[in-house]
Design an enzyme around this catalytic site. Structure first.
Site, PDB file in Angstrom:
ATOM      1  N   THR A   1      -9.530   0.420 -10.194  1.00 27.92           N
ATOM      2  CA  THR A   1      -8.656  -0.771  -9.851  1.00 27.92           C
ATOM      3  C   THR A   1      -8.647  -1.850 -10.373  1.00 27.92           C
ATOM      4  OG1 THR A   1      -9.417   0.116  -7.697  1.00 27.92           O
ATOM      5  CG2 THR A   1      -8.463  -1.110  -6.906  1.00 27.92           C
TER       6      THR A   1
ATOM      7  N   THR B   1      -4.393  -0.281  -7.321  1.00 29.19           N
ATOM      8  CA  THR B   1      -4.589   0.477  -7.712  1.00 29.19           C
ATOM      9  C   THR B   1      -4.138   2.028  -7.929  1.00 29.19           C
ATOM     10  OG1 THR B   1      -7.261   1.508  -6.899  1.00 29.19           O
ATOM     11  CG2 THR B   1      -4.803   0.577  -5.364  1.00 29.19           C
TER      12      THR B   1
ATOM     13  N   GLY C   1     -13.539  -1.745  -7.449  1.00 27.07           N
ATOM     14  CA  GLY C   1     -15.282  -0.827  -6.888  1.00 27.07           C
ATOM     15  C   GLY C   1     -14.645   0.365  -5.418  1.00 27.07           C
TER      16      GLY C   1
ATOM     17  N   SER D   1      -7.443   1.063   2.957  1.00 25.30           N
ATOM     18  CA  SER D   1      -8.328   0.177   1.667  1.00 25.30           C
ATOM     19  C   SER D   1      -9.280  -0.804   2.081  1.00 25.30           C
ATOM     20  CB  SER D   1      -7.348  -0.340   1.057  1.00 25.30           C
ATOM     21  OG  SER D   1      -7.675  -1.454   0.294  1.00 25.30           O
ATOM     22  N   SER D   2     -10.040  -0.242   0.756  1.00 25.35           N
ATOM     23  CA  SER D   2     -11.352  -2.050   0.612  1.00 25.35           C
ATOM     24  C   SER D   2     -10.817  -3.504   0.231  1.00 25.35           C
ATOM     25  CB  SER D   2     -12.241  -1.212   0.154  1.00 25.35           C
ATOM     26  OG  SER D   2     -12.720   0.121   0.498  1.00 25.35           O
TER      27      SER D   2
ATOM     28  N   ARG E   1       0.860  -1.172  -0.007  1.00 19.87           N
ATOM     29  CA  ARG E   1       0.312   0.303  -0.020  1.00 19.87           C
ATOM     30  C   ARG E   1       0.769   1.355  -0.024  1.00 19.87           C
ATOM     31  NH1 ARG E   1      -4.938   1.887  -0.885  1.00 19.87           N
ATOM     32  NH2 ARG E   1      -6.367   2.402   0.299  1.00 19.87           N
TER      33      ARG E   1
HETATM   34  O1  DON Z   1      -7.825   1.546  -1.358  1.00 22.63           O
HETATM   35  C1  DON Z   1      -8.917   0.891  -1.873  1.00 22.63           C
HETATM   36  O2  DON Z   1      -9.811   1.023  -1.747  1.00 22.63           O
HETATM   37  C2  DON Z   1      -9.413   1.993  -2.573  1.00 22.63           C
HETATM   38  N1  DON Z   1      -8.392   3.288  -3.020  1.00 22.63           N
HETATM   39  C3  DON Z   1      -9.762   1.319  -4.521  1.00 22.63           C
HETATM   40  C4  DON Z   1     -10.109   2.356  -5.705  1.00 22.63           C
HETATM   41  C5  DON Z   1     -11.064   1.549  -6.107  1.00 22.63           C
HETATM   42  O3  DON Z   1     -11.256   0.502  -6.393  1.00 22.63           O
HETATM   43  C6  DON Z   1     -11.870   2.866  -7.194  1.00 22.63           C
HETATM   44  N2  DON Z   1     -12.630   1.681  -8.457  1.00 22.63           N
HETATM   45  N3  DON Z   1     -12.911   0.935  -9.020  1.00 22.63           N
END
Ligand code: DON
Length: 562
Positions: free
Chosen positions: A371, A389, A463, A442-443, A95
């Site tokens: 991402t 991402t 997402g 993060s997710s 990350r």
């Molecule tokens: O790390 C994360 O959770 C977000 N920065 C991820 C961003 C994302 O998945 C955008 N789209 N698809």
């Protein structure tokens, strides 16, 4: 009249058309499923050359940095969940980090107000990239083939070019249209003669090829030290950024213990903090295990209600407790992922009525849509689940022309304003405030589900916060509702993230009757075009059958197996 010769041809065309619409692919010896079929093929070639799943993942990741620059990257960060052939599981956290000069009020004006967009669209939205360090660590610890052989295919794609596709063309039109004032992105999508690239053109990226060559020759140091680092630091300085040579030199990927849970005899391995994905996924699966799902049909009112209530609870706990593990030493991870906690939490779910999210405490925003996730399985049963991402599509939309890659805008994943949590979704809770060298929450939820100690399902998605929920519903579809992986990927997805207190649902996939019933229970519903873009593999280890499926929402994606 058809001649005998034409019949087989027609039959062949018919068969080909079936293969094209079918989202699933079978293989025996190895498989890579990513959002770009050409990059999946790069990974497959590495497997065929004797590389293992980590080797293939490294090559695929570098290749996606060339073919899928909206999300594939060397200027961003991400996570790997890895299970080896004897069932040992680990994760690699690459990350992005806040630069040393970052402060928890860096996005506020002198009156303490959040400067709109500053955490997402200014140069200070860029976090110290982690991808090269993460891939390098994965290879050093678990790879088999020489590093150079894994970076070379991406260099070839960047140097010799590849076919410019429709997705890239759509982006090119956006970034080169009149009035666009982003010179870097405008130039990015033009040929040497100044014309905008068109579908079918051969797209060469010589500057990116040169940066990748430094990485090929010097490994991690080719990015974090030497000429490339010097150019990054200089570009930052010239443009008002705060990332320095010292930030780059200090960046390290970290190997972490996965979050582990179980579901009816399966074991779930997913990403620990700084991702919230693993904790929330296991909490939701535990909540589902409390329900008697035999009586709850997929897609029914009761199903959507229960799934949404599980999401509501997991996201409330996420907002309250989770952040970078190195800065939050007392996160209650064991408690949040325990069966006992789920038992207590489940008691609060009323099967006849929607709960209410308390907007006076916390809230969450939706993320953008870019991402990318890919899944790899090799012939020995090593599995890699990798999500990385740039945060937004094409990240910060900034970069040095000389280096040819795009930087992330990941700092936007921190809580931007200490102590300020608003009904509109802005959060100010402590675990995820900006601090020097901290990783933003993060997710991303790269996940491996094991059966009898072997990978059974390798899965993940882009997402933003919807990632956790689309992975959750796909895992539930495969494990509980016994769906084939492509069916589980394409099946109805909903999203609830505690606040705002809304169920988003993929339109056309929820019947009007179900919608009426849910509304009368107190849920607020909002249609959305698509949730997630899942890339997954299931493995029937006994019969040696790998089944790969790429979400139809990624038109250039695909499974490559052999
Ligand atoms: O790390 C994360 O959770 C977000 N920065 C991820 C961003 C994302 O998945 C955008 N789209 N698809």
């Amino acid at each position: 009249m058809k001649t005998p010769k034409r019949i087989p041809l027609l039959a062949l065309l018919f068969l080909l058309s079936i293969f094209k619409i079918s989202a699933q692919t079978y293989a025996k010896n190895g498989m890579v499923v990513s959002s770009n079929l050409e990059s999946s093929k790069v990974g497959r070639t590495i497997l065929q050359q004797g590389g293992n799943a980590i080797d293939a993942a490294v090559a695929t990741a570098f290749s996606l940095a060339v073919t899928l620059p909206s999300a594939g990257n060397i200027g961003g960060g991400g996570f790997i969940v890895f299970m080896d052939s004897i069932g040992k599981t680990t994760t690699i956290d690459f990350r992005e980090k806040a630069p040393l000069a970052a402060t928890n009020d860096m996005y506020l004006n002198k009156d303490g107000e959040l400067v709109k967009g500053s955490n997402h669209t200014s140069i200070k939205a860029i976090g110290v990239p982690g991808t090269v360090a993460g891939l390098y660590m994965a290879h050093k610890k678990y790879g088999k083939l020489p590093w150079k052989d894994l970076v070379q295919p991406a260099i070839d794609q960047a140097k010799n070019g590849f076919i410019f596709n429709w997705s890239l063309y759509r982006a090119a039109q956006r970034f080169t249209k009149e009035g666009n004032d982003n010179a870097f992105m405008d130039a990015y999508f033009r040929k040497e003669n100044g014309a905008v690239l068109e579908p079918g053109d051969n797209w060469k990226q010589p500057q990116l090829a040169a940066t990748l060559t430094a990485i090929r020759d010097k490994g991690k140091d080719g990015f974090y030290k030497g000429e490339v680092a010097k150019k990054i630091a200089l570009w930052m300085k010239e443009n008002g950024g705060i990332i320095t040579k010292k930030d780059l030199k200090k960046y390290e990927a970290i190997e972490r213990k996965p979050i582990e849970g179980t579901y009816k005899g399966y074991t779930i391995y997913s990403m620990p903090p700084p991702s919230s994905g693993g904790v929330a996924l296991v909490e939701m699966m535990n909540l589902m295990e409390q329900a008697d799902l035999k009586d709850i049909e997929f897609n029914s009112t009761a199903y959507v209600h229960l799934v949404a209530e599980a999401m509501r609870r997991a996201f409330a706990d996420r907002a309250e407790h989770l952040g970078d593990a190195d800065f939050n030493l007392d996160m209650p991870l064991e408690k949040l992922t325990s069966k006992e906690f789920a038992k207590q939490r489940f008691k609060g779910i009323d099967m006849k009525k929607a709960s209410v999210s308390d907007s006076t405490k916390f809230g969450q925003l939706y993320d953008g849509q870019n991402t990318t996730h890919f899944s790899v399985l090799d012939k020995d049963g090593n599995a890699v689940s990798l999500t990385y991402t740039l945060e937004y599509s094409y990240g910060s939309r900034m970069g040095s022309e000389e280096l040819g890659f795009i930087f992330n805008n990941e700092m936007g994943d921190f809580n931007p304003q200490p102590g300020i949590t608003k009904g509109n979704g802005q959060i100010g809770t402590a675990p995820n405030l900006v601090a020097p060298e901290k990783r933003m929450l993060s997710s991303m939820s790269p996940t491996i589900v094991a059966k009898d100690g072997k990978p059974y399902l390798v899965i993940g998605s882009p997402g933003g916060r919807t990632i956790i929920n689309t992975v959750f519903q796909t895992v539930l579809g495969v494990l509980e509702y016994e769906m084939r992986i492509d069916k589980a990927i394409e099946a109805l997805k909903i999203h609830h993230q505690w606040l705002p207190d809304i169920i988003r649902y993929e339109k056309h996939l929820l019947s009007p009757d179900t919608r009426d019933a849910l509304e009368s229970m107190g849920h607020t519903l909002k249609p959305t075009n698509n949730l997630g873009s899942l890339m997954g593999i299931t493995w029937d280890a006994e019969n040696k059958v790998m089944t790969g499926a790429s979400d139809s929402s990624s038109p250039d994606g695909g499974a490559a197996g052999y």
